[in-house]
Enzyme design. Structure first.
Site, PDB file in Angstrom:
ATOM      1  N   LYS A   1       7.466 -22.697  20.949  1.00  0.00           N
ATOM      2  CA  LYS A   1       6.728 -21.615  20.287  1.00  0.00           C
ATOM      3  C   LYS A   1       5.397 -22.135  19.741  1.00  0.00           C
ATOM      4  CE  LYS A   1       9.389 -22.739  16.233  1.00  0.00           C
ATOM      5  NZ  LYS A   1      10.718 -22.698  15.631  1.00  0.00           N
TER       6      LYS A   1
ATOM      7  N   ARG B   1      16.907 -15.950   6.710  1.00  0.00           N
ATOM      8  CA  ARG B   1      15.691 -15.575   7.422  1.00  0.00           C
ATOM      9  C   ARG B   1      16.122 -14.527   8.437  1.00  0.00           C
ATOM     10  NH1 ARG B   1      11.921 -20.076  10.407  1.00  0.00           N
ATOM     11  NH2 ARG B   1      13.774 -20.190  11.698  1.00  0.00           N
TER      12      ARG B   1
ATOM     13  N   TYR C   1     -19.558 -32.818  -1.225  1.00  0.00           N
ATOM     14  CA  TYR C   1     -19.583 -31.714  -2.194  1.00  0.00           C
ATOM     15  C   TYR C   1     -18.982 -32.127  -3.536  1.00  0.00           C
ATOM     16  CZ  TYR C   1     -20.541 -28.161   1.406  1.00  0.00           C
ATOM     17  OH  TYR C   1     -21.095 -27.395   2.391  1.00  0.00           O
TER      18      TYR C   1
ATOM     19  N   MET D   1     -16.185 -28.210   6.260  1.00  0.00           N
ATOM     20  CA  MET D   1     -15.686 -27.337   7.329  1.00  0.00           C
ATOM     21  C   MET D   1     -15.707 -28.012   8.700  1.00  0.00           C
ATOM     22  SD  MET D   1     -16.963 -23.557   8.506  1.00  0.00           S
ATOM     23  CE  MET D   1     -16.670 -22.807   6.901  1.00  0.00           C
TER      24      MET D   1
HETATM   25  C1  PLP Z   1      11.449 -23.762  15.653  1.00  0.00           C
HETATM   26  C2  PLP Z   1      12.893 -23.604  15.899  1.00  0.00           C
HETATM   27  C3  PLP Z   1      13.628 -24.649  16.464  1.00  0.00           C
HETATM   28  C4  PLP Z   1      13.064 -26.040  16.651  1.00  0.00           C
HETATM   29  O1  PLP Z   1      13.031 -26.660  15.387  1.00  0.00           O
HETATM   30  P1  PLP Z   1      12.541 -28.166  15.150  1.00  0.00           P
HETATM   31  O2  PLP Z   1      12.786 -28.407  13.721  1.00  0.00           O
HETATM   32  O3  PLP Z   1      11.086 -28.167  15.490  1.00  0.00           O
HETATM   33  O4  PLP Z   1      13.317 -29.032  16.062  1.00  0.00           O
HETATM   34  C5  PLP Z   1      14.941 -24.410  16.780  1.00  0.00           C
HETATM   35  N1  PLP Z   1      15.513 -23.210  16.540  1.00  0.00           N
HETATM   36  C6  PLP Z   1      14.827 -22.175  15.989  1.00  0.00           C
HETATM   37  C7  PLP Z   1      15.520 -20.883  15.733  1.00  0.00           C
HETATM   38  C8  PLP Z   1      13.503 -22.347  15.632  1.00  0.00           C
HETATM   39  O5  PLP Z   1      12.840 -21.337  15.064  1.00  0.00           O
END
Ligand code: PLP
Length: 390
Positions: free
Chosen positions: A49, A146, A268, A327
């Site tokens: 992702k 979550r 700065y 920046m």
């Molecule tokens: C991002 C994610 C992972 C991978 O997690 P890592 O800590 O990067 O290994 C696995 N499962 C779900 C549901 C995630 O959102």
């Protein structure tokens, strides 16, 4: 008309980039194989992702696919559409699930929605009534709070004889809250809750472990593991040595060096006053590139008093950030490096093999995940396969 193309014929965008990122696909694949070994009997997927944690879902996805990964996790359907071009036969799970209006993206690209709430489940059942059989995955919340169905609702669904035959989950999954802390009691609690769920969905594959979960041992592996950060060389477990190979190297070009007298101030807010005659190197990377302002050596909330901030690496030396990061530009104190080794147009490593991403992140008050995914848009990326040195 003047033809400007000729003098630039040999122009190599990477060699001339102000800011560049090298992604070692060989190290990535080695890390995936390492995760696969540690996953034991479970199949090993990959979380790709957020553009493969900022490193490029096209090249990363293809390299992992060619290495044998067949189960990928993306956040959005759009990410899945891109990945499909590079992972033709893989199963691609979409963690944010499916929404009205996005069905076609799923069906046309063979993406598997991860159903994570009662609302999504209701919608999914109505989709199935129209379209017929199609695989899905179920996310169950075992304490993270979550995404996911409650354990009770998931078990009830598993035992619901009236559910349509077209409802065909291929995976039940849950996510650990404290996997990075192996001693945390939460891990066992979530494991027990998830065992209840996977037993209720007998015959359907189960998945609990992200990178950190893989290190918790075989109880946590179930049928499929979902490593992310460890593939990219990041630290999965707090307080333990990180066995993964670094994958990403960020380097910024020095665009000017300057000599400055003791007593003068830098950047700065005059946040740093030099206590000795110094040489400074100004590089073309700043907070707009994800080189976070919190890495400044002073004058920021984490570091009011000139404590050490971030460090770069050049010619065998670690060099500290001087003053506030801006920046587009960051100033490094290169006084301790022989002058002939630090020239305008040379590169300073921001993170990579010498400045580990998690060390940089710690100084910035964050984690390697955020540094990688926050890299910004101005990096020139290059993909290489480096030989393993063992
Ligand atoms: C991002 C994610 C992972 C991978 O997690 P890592 O800590 O990067 O290994 C696995 N499962 C779900 C549901 C995630 O959102």
């Amino acid at each position: 008309m003047t033809d400007f193309s000729l003098p630039f014929e040999d122009n190599d965008a990477f060699a001339s980039a102000g800011l560049r990122l090298t992604v070692d696909l060989g190290a990535l694949v080695e890390n995936w194989r390492d995760m696969a070994r540690r996953s034991g009997k479970a199949r090993t997927g990959a979380a790709v992702k957020a553009d493969a944690y900022g490193l490029g879902i096209e090249d990363v996805g293809e390299a992992l696919y060619l290495a044998g990964a067949r189960d990928f996790f993306v956040a959005t359907a759009e990410e899945g559409v891109t990945l499909r071009l590079y992972a033709p036969e893989a199963r691609i799970f979409v963690l944010c699930g499916i929404w009205p209006g996005t069905e076609r993206l799923f069906f046309e690209n063979d993406l598997v929605p991860v159903i994570a709430s009662e609302e999504q489940l209701t919608f999914w059942m109505s989709v199935l009534a129209d379209y017929g059989d199609y695989p899905c995955a179920l996310q169950v919340d075992t304490g993270f709070n979550r995404l996911g169905l409650t354990v009770e609702d998931a078990v009830a669904l598993a035992n619901d004889v009236s559910r349509p035959a077209s409802f065909a989950p291929v995976l039940v999954m849950s996510h650990l809250a404290c996997g990075d802390d192996p001693a945390h009691a939460m891990n066992k609690q979530q494991l027990e809750a998830f065992r209840t769920v996977s037993a209720a969905f007998e015959g359907i594959e189960a998945s609990l472990a992200n990178s950190a979960g893989i290190f918790l041992g075989s109880d946590y592996h179930f049928d499929l593991t979902r490593p992310g950060i460890a593939l990219y060389g990041g630290q999965a477990v707090n307080g333990a040595a990180n066995p993964m190979r670094p994958v990403a190297t960020a380097e910024a070009r020095i665009i000017q060096t300057r000599s400055v007298r003791a007593g003068e101030t830098v950047s700065y807010g005059r946040a740093l006053e030099l206590t000795r005659d110094s040489r400074l190197a100004i590089v073309s990377a700043g907070y707009a590139d994800g080189y976070m302002r919190s890495l400044s050596s002073g004058g920021v909330p984490l570091r009011q008093t000139g404590l050490p901030g971030g460090q770069g690496f050049i010619a065998g030396h670690k060099v500290p950030v001087a003053g506030r990061i801006t920046m587009d530009l960051t100033i490094f104190d290169v006084t301790d490096v022989p002058e002939k080794l630090v020239r305008a147009s040379d590169y300073i490593e921001l993170f990579g093999k010498n400045i580990l991403i998690d060390d940089a992140a710690r100084v910035a008050g964050t984690i390697g995940y955020e540094m990688l995914t926050g890299l910004g848009l101005r990096h020139e990326r290059r993909y290489v396969w480096e030989e393993a040195d063992e």
